[in-house]
Design an enzyme around this catalytic site. Structure first.
Site, PDB file in Angstrom:
ATOM      1  N   GLY A 140       0.810  -1.201   0.000  1.00  0.00           N
ATOM      2  CA  GLY A 140       0.000   0.000   0.000  1.00  0.00           C
ATOM      3  C   GLY A 140       0.853   1.265   0.000  1.00  0.00           C
ATOM      4  N   SER A 141       0.379   2.248   0.718  1.00  0.00           N
ATOM      5  CA  SER A 141       1.019   3.571   0.656  1.00  0.00           C
ATOM      6  C   SER A 141       2.400   3.624   1.287  1.00  0.00           C
ATOM      7  CB  SER A 141       0.112   4.618   1.315  1.00  0.00           C
ATOM      8  OG  SER A 141      -1.056   4.811   0.536  1.00  0.00           O
ATOM      9  N   THR A 142       2.786   2.605   2.070  1.00  0.00           N
ATOM     10  CA  THR A 142       4.154   2.627   2.593  1.00  0.00           C
ATOM     11  C   THR A 142       5.171   2.538   1.454  1.00  0.00           C
ATOM     12  OG1 THR A 142       4.134   0.217   2.937  1.00  0.00           O
ATOM     13  CG2 THR A 142       3.478   1.615   4.804  1.00  0.00           C
TER      14      THR A 142
ATOM     15  N   LYS B  98       5.133   4.257  -1.102  1.00  0.00           N
ATOM     16  CA  LYS B  98       5.339   5.606  -1.639  1.00  0.00           C
ATOM     17  C   LYS B  98       6.696   6.176  -1.221  1.00  0.00           C
ATOM     18  CE  LYS B  98       0.393   6.454  -1.971  1.00  0.00           C
ATOM     19  NZ  LYS B  98      -0.811   7.043  -1.358  1.00  0.00           N
TER      20      LYS B  98
END
Length: 485
Positions: free
Chosen positions: A215-217, A219
């Site tokens: 997920g957004s980790t 990024k």
């Protein structure tokens, strides 16, 4: 008469020679085949004929041996078995060994030649040295904090010392007691069947053997690629990102959970986790540069061991532009172990350098003399040091005024990144809650710990699940344990 004596003597000498030749054939030529024969139980009898060496955490043995008085005399025992099972694994007379019990079996069982000052003599006499010991890098308080934080929920925690790669905590939940697999009685077979048949898979080491969409980790990786490649030169400049973002070559549109993401700066997009900005950045960076940066952090490495095997984290490079956009926000085929995401956070904290993660500080003889020690080793330079400085600022903003405020630790600078990973058919599964972070005490010269937490079954309504809400408090507890220590 003399002639008969000579013939008899010659015949006896011939028999003696034949006996010696046969002994050489059995002891040397055929030794390997006899050793490997399943019917040969001498090795097993010898293995369990003496106590096994211990695995130590903070100078305290978390394993032991019990004399059962049976044919395979010494059975393995475990202190706080479920707490340390993702590290120790099990040593079973019936089912063999796993994890550290397997990777360090030569030291623990006493068969490693390095334990003996005269290994050739031991080979000739079939002598066995006492089992040696394995000194781990674990911080007992951090391990307990991670285990208590998960509280039996499915998930995992990995924590590293960024400057060295020492693994400070490695927890998988739910866990099991490896002592249930020691011995040869029918209860061992029942325990094996129960553990392997359980729906929540307690014997799966989720910290290093299970991969999840990060997920957004992820990024953090995309931001590093954008900064290193020059796609982003100023973290406070608008990124010219539409909201919603139409995936290239597709009619599908990507949206955000927050407002203000249209043309947002990298700083704002990172702080509030704007999907549209990072999907566009991934496409602008391109698949080759994204692959290189991901590999620098450790993705697609099929040879990582700590010393036992770690499942490879993957960043798919055979993607079109739309798939690359989704991959760049930690979805599509991007998969990572919690240990891998701890390595991502550690690289940011360590000026972009990824240290080789390791679980064994040193091995020793039964008397405590060092047999081998693990040194500091750099795997990759994941990003430029200047990029790491910028990312430290961005991660600090997340904790101070973004989605990661639950990870703040008094008396320390903390950087973090939250994530909520969709999965399942049409994203129907309960989202995974992620949080990765690092912490540096205010009076310290460098960060002391980097942490990754994933919670599979966050206890909240689907719409309320978030890395900042469900995983960040666990990361905070682990960081506090290390900093207090």
């Amino acid at each position: 008469m003399t002639r008969y004596i000579r013939h008899t003597a010659a015949f006896c000498a011939l028999l003696l020679l034949a006996l010696l030749v046969n002994a050489v054939r059995i002891q040397i030529v055929r030794a390997g085949a006899y050793d490997a024969n399943p019917a040969n139980r001498r090795h097993d009898l010898a293995r369990y004929g003496q106590p096994r060496g211990d695995i130590l955490v903070g100078g305290r043995a978390v394993t032991g041996s019990r004399d059962s008085g049976q044919r395979f005399r010494h059975e393995r025992t475990y202190r706080d078995g479920p707490l340390y099972a993702p590290v120790t694994g099990f040593a079973s007379q019936v089912y063999g060994t796993a994890l550290l019990e397997n990777a360090a079996d030569g030291i623990l069982s006493g068969t490693d030649p390095a334990l003996s000052p005269l290994p050739l003599y031991d080979d000739l006499t079939r002598a066995r040295d006492p089992g040696g010991h394995v000194v781990t890098t674990l911080d007992a308080r951090a391990q307990r904090a991670a285990y208590a934080g998960l509280g039996g929920r499915r998930g995992a925690v990995a924590a590293l010392e960024p400057s060295t790669g020492r693994i400070l905590a490695l927890v998988s939940s739910p866990s099991y007691d490896p002592g249930e697999l020691s011995g040869t009685g029918p209860e061992v077979a029942r325990a094996w069947a129960r553990l392997n048949g359980a729906a929540d898979r307690p014997m799966l080491n989720r910290a290093v053997r299970q991969t999840y969409p990060p997920g957004s980790t992820f990024k953090v990786v995309t931001a590093a690629a954008a900064l290193d490649s020059g796609v982003v030169r100023d973290v406070d400049e608008p990124t010219r990102s539409p909201d919603p973002y139409r995936l290239p070559g597709s009619s599908a549109r990507l949206t955000n959970e927050v407002v203000g993401c249209a043309d947002a700066s990298l700083r704002y997009a990172f702080q509030w986790s704007c999907n549209t900005v990072f999907a566009g950045l991934g496409v602008a960076v391109g698949v080759d540069a994204m692959r290189t940066t991901a590999a620098g952090f450790g993705f697609n490495d099929h040879g990582l061991g700590i010393p036992f095997r770690v499942s490879p984290s993957t960043f798919d490079t055979r993607v079109d532009a739309a798939q690359l956009a989704l991959s760049s926000i930690g979805q599509y085929n991007t998969r990572a172990t919690p240990l891998q995401m701890a390595m991502v956070a550690a690289a940011v904290a360590n000026q972009g350098a990824v240290r080789a993660p390791h679980l064994v500080e040193r091995t020793t003889t039964d008397d405590g003399d060092t047999v081998s020690a693990t040194g500091r080793r750099t795997l990759h330079q994941a990003m430029n040091p200047a990029t790491a400085v910028r990312l430290r600022e961005l991660m600090t903003d997340v904790v101070e005024k973004g989605t990661g405020t639950n990870a703040a630790v008094p008396g320390a600078t903390v950087g973090g990144k939250s994530g909520t990973a969709q999965h399942g058919l049409h994203n129907s599964g309960t989202p995974y809650a992620w949080f990765i972070s690092w912490a540096q005490a205010d009076d310290a010269m460098e960060p002391a710990v980097a942490v990754a937490v994933v919670v599979e079954d966050a206890a909240a309504d689907r719409g309320d699940i978030s890395g900042g809400g469900d995983a960040a408090p666990i990361a905070r507890a682990v960081m506090e344990a290390v900093l207090d220590h």
